[in-house]
Design an enzyme around this catalytic site. Structure first.
Site, PDB file in Angstrom:
ATOM      1  CB  CYS A 154      13.468  26.080   0.395  1.00 11.14           C
ATOM      2  SG  CYS A 154      14.754  27.185   0.977  1.00 11.14           S
ATOM      3  CG  MET A 155       7.939  23.528  -2.070  1.00 11.48           C
ATOM      4  SD  MET A 155       6.779  24.365  -3.163  1.00 11.48           S
ATOM      5  CE  MET A 155       5.963  25.487  -2.049  1.00 11.48           C
ATOM      6  CE  LYS A 165      -0.464  -0.265   5.060  1.00  8.80           C
ATOM      7  NZ  LYS A 165      -1.400  -0.584   6.159  1.00  8.80           N
ATOM      8  CE1 TYR A 178      11.680  32.051   0.708  1.00  8.60           C
ATOM      9  CE2 TYR A 178      11.962  29.666   0.907  1.00  8.60           C
ATOM     10  CZ  TYR A 178      11.640  30.788   0.145  1.00  8.60           C
ATOM     11  OH  TYR A 178      11.292  30.641  -1.167  1.00  8.60           O
ATOM     12  NE  ARG A 185      -7.224   0.336  10.438  1.00  6.62           N
ATOM     13  CZ  ARG A 185      -5.951   0.189  10.067  1.00  6.62           C
ATOM     14  NH1 ARG A 185      -5.123   1.221  10.103  1.00  6.62           N
ATOM     15  NH2 ARG A 185      -5.505  -0.974   9.647  1.00  6.62           N
TER      16      ARG A 185
HETATM   17  C1  LIG Z   1      -0.702  -1.508   6.956  1.00  5.93           C
HETATM   18  C2  LIG Z   1      -1.257  -2.790   7.413  1.00  5.93           C
HETATM   19  C3  LIG Z   1      -0.419  -3.895   7.605  1.00  5.93           C
HETATM   20  C4  LIG Z   1       1.087  -3.812   7.558  1.00  5.93           C
HETATM   21  O1  LIG Z   1       1.535  -3.265   8.783  1.00  5.93           O
HETATM   22  P1  LIG Z   1       3.071  -3.284   9.141  1.00  5.93           P
HETATM   23  O2  LIG Z   1       3.096  -2.760  10.538  1.00  5.93           O
HETATM   24  O3  LIG Z   1       3.739  -2.352   8.189  1.00  5.93           O
HETATM   25  O4  LIG Z   1       3.521  -4.678   9.016  1.00  5.93           O
HETATM   26  C5  LIG Z   1      -0.989  -5.108   7.903  1.00  5.93           C
HETATM   27  N1  LIG Z   1      -2.329  -5.217   8.033  1.00  5.93           N
HETATM   28  C6  LIG Z   1      -3.168  -4.173   7.896  1.00  5.93           C
HETATM   29  C7  LIG Z   1      -4.626  -4.383   8.054  1.00  5.93           C
HETATM   30  C8  LIG Z   1      -2.659  -2.921   7.594  1.00  5.93           C
HETATM   31  O5  LIG Z   1      -3.494  -1.884   7.479  1.00  5.93           O
END
Ligand SMILES: *Cc1c(COP(=O)(O)O)cnc(C)c1O
Length: 373
Positions: A314-315, A40, A268, A140
């Site tokens: 800076c940016m 991800k 800056y 969550r």
């Molecule tokens: C991001 C995530 C992971 C990976 O977590 P790590 O701590 O990077 O191993 C595993 N399971 C879920 C549901 C996540 O959201």
């Protein structure tokens, strides 16, 4: 968005380190366990397609992403693995997941009923692969009530679905104190008991669980994220039990070098003034690249030595005090190793009050990614 290429500032990714970390975790698990690589957020900044392709050729068992868009990027790049979206996908897009054989996380019964309606109306030609999310204390997403979980499992008998997996996620697996972790493990077993039958993939371990709680793992699959990229999920709180190799470095080349005279200022706010003549270099990286402005005054590596940044980041650029005159084009390491010195993502996280995950995922697409096999 412009993806920069013509620029001496890059993220260097060592794919062999990622493969090494996966192999280290695999060796520590009972044989037969599977590993999903969590890619991800652009593979935690490392580049999702390149990392996924490498994992795929190394025999990864599946890939996890956060959103359906991220999953489609991988499918469209030709990856044939199981791809699981870990977040909740709005039901109106779920048909696209089914057609692309992307697995979705589902956390409530109403979502499943809405999909049944939709899949029959459209109609969708392939079954939607579902992983039921079990909320054992992360708070969550997912089922907390065993009765509703059982109802969901029964709805999955409908051929518009394929019940492929179930999983939970831990809130404190990276902490030395394990009371809350054990409480989540108990809830996990109570919820699993509510399922009439277990699906093919049962997964409860993130990196921290895979590393520090191997005995608690029930199920057959570990979701490996931060440790796959070679970083300690706890920061510095607990020692890793796996031999981890960080896979990512950020480097650049000086674009400008000058002698700053006593009394002259930099950047800056003119917050930095030289109190002696000194050599100053300009680095073509800034906070828009994900190098935090809070790192103003911190350090980078040049010729194997730590050098102080001077003035505000800076940016797009920042300045560094050099050990002496060095040529334009000299290599600067913002994150990673140079000689005997190393600046880690965990160190930068400590400096900015965050975690190594955020240091990595903040690196913007404006930094080109370069891969070493
Ligand atoms: C991001 C995530 C992971 C990976 O977590 P790590 O701590 O990077 O191993 C595993 N399971 C879920 C549901 C996540 O959201």
């Amino acid at each position: 968005m412009v993806i920069a290429k013509l620029r001496d500032a890059q993220v260097e990714v060592n794919l062999a380190a990622i493969r090494h970390n996966v192999a280290a975790q695999r060796q520590a698990l009972p044989s037969g366990n599977r590993i999903f690589g969590v890619v991800k957020a652009n593979a935690y900044g490392h580049g999702a397609v390149a990392v996924a392709q490498d994992l795929s050729s190394a025999g990864i068992d599946g890939l996890c992403v956060a959103t359906l868009d991220e999953g489609l990027e991988l499918r469209q790049a030709g990856l044939g693995e199981l791809i699981l979206v870990l977040g909740i996908t709005p039901v109106q897009y779920a048909g696209i997941a089914a057609e692309n054989e992307i697995s979705l996380t589902v956390g409530d019964v109403e979502w499943l009923k809405a999909y049944q309606q939709l899949a029959k109306a459209v109609p969708v030609t392939k079954p939607l692969k579902v992983h039921l999310g079990l909320d054992t204390g992360m708070g969550r997403i997912g089922f907390t009530d065993p009765k509703l979980l059982k109802q969901a499992a029964n709805l999955l008998d409908d051929p518009v679905f394929e019940f492929e997996g179930c999983f939970t996620h831990f809130a404190t697996a990276d902490e030395a104190q394990d009371t809350y972790f054990q409480h989540q493990v108990e809830r996990w077993h109570e919820l699993l008991d509510a399922l009439p039958a277990l699906p093919p993939y049962v997964h409860m371990a993130n990196s921290a669980t895979g590393m520090w709680h191997p005995d608690a793992i029930t199920g057959n699959t570990v979701r490996m994220g931060i440790s796959m990229y070679g970083l300690n999920p706890s920061g510095t709180a607990i020692q890793p039990t796996l031999d981890l190799q960080p896979a990512l470095a950020v480097t650049a080349r000086l674009t400008f070098v000058k002698e700053l005279k006593t009394g002259q200022s930099v950047s800056y706010g003119a917050t930095y003034t030289a109190n002696q003549d000194e050599w100053i270099g300009t680095i073509p990286v800034g906070y828009a690249d994900g190098y935090a402005r809070q790192l103003s005054g911190y350090q980078v590596l040049i010729n194997g030595q730590r050098c102080d940044l001077v003035g505000r980041v800076c940016m797009d650029q920042m300045m560094v005090r050099l050990p002496g005159e060095v040529p334009v084009g000299t290599k600067v390491t913002l994150l990673g190793r140079d000689g005997n010195e190393e600046i880690t993502a965990t160190e930068l996280a400590d400096q900015t009050g965050t975690i190594n995950y955020e240091i990595l995922t903040s690196l913007s697409p404006r930094l080109k990614r370069i891969y070493k096999a």
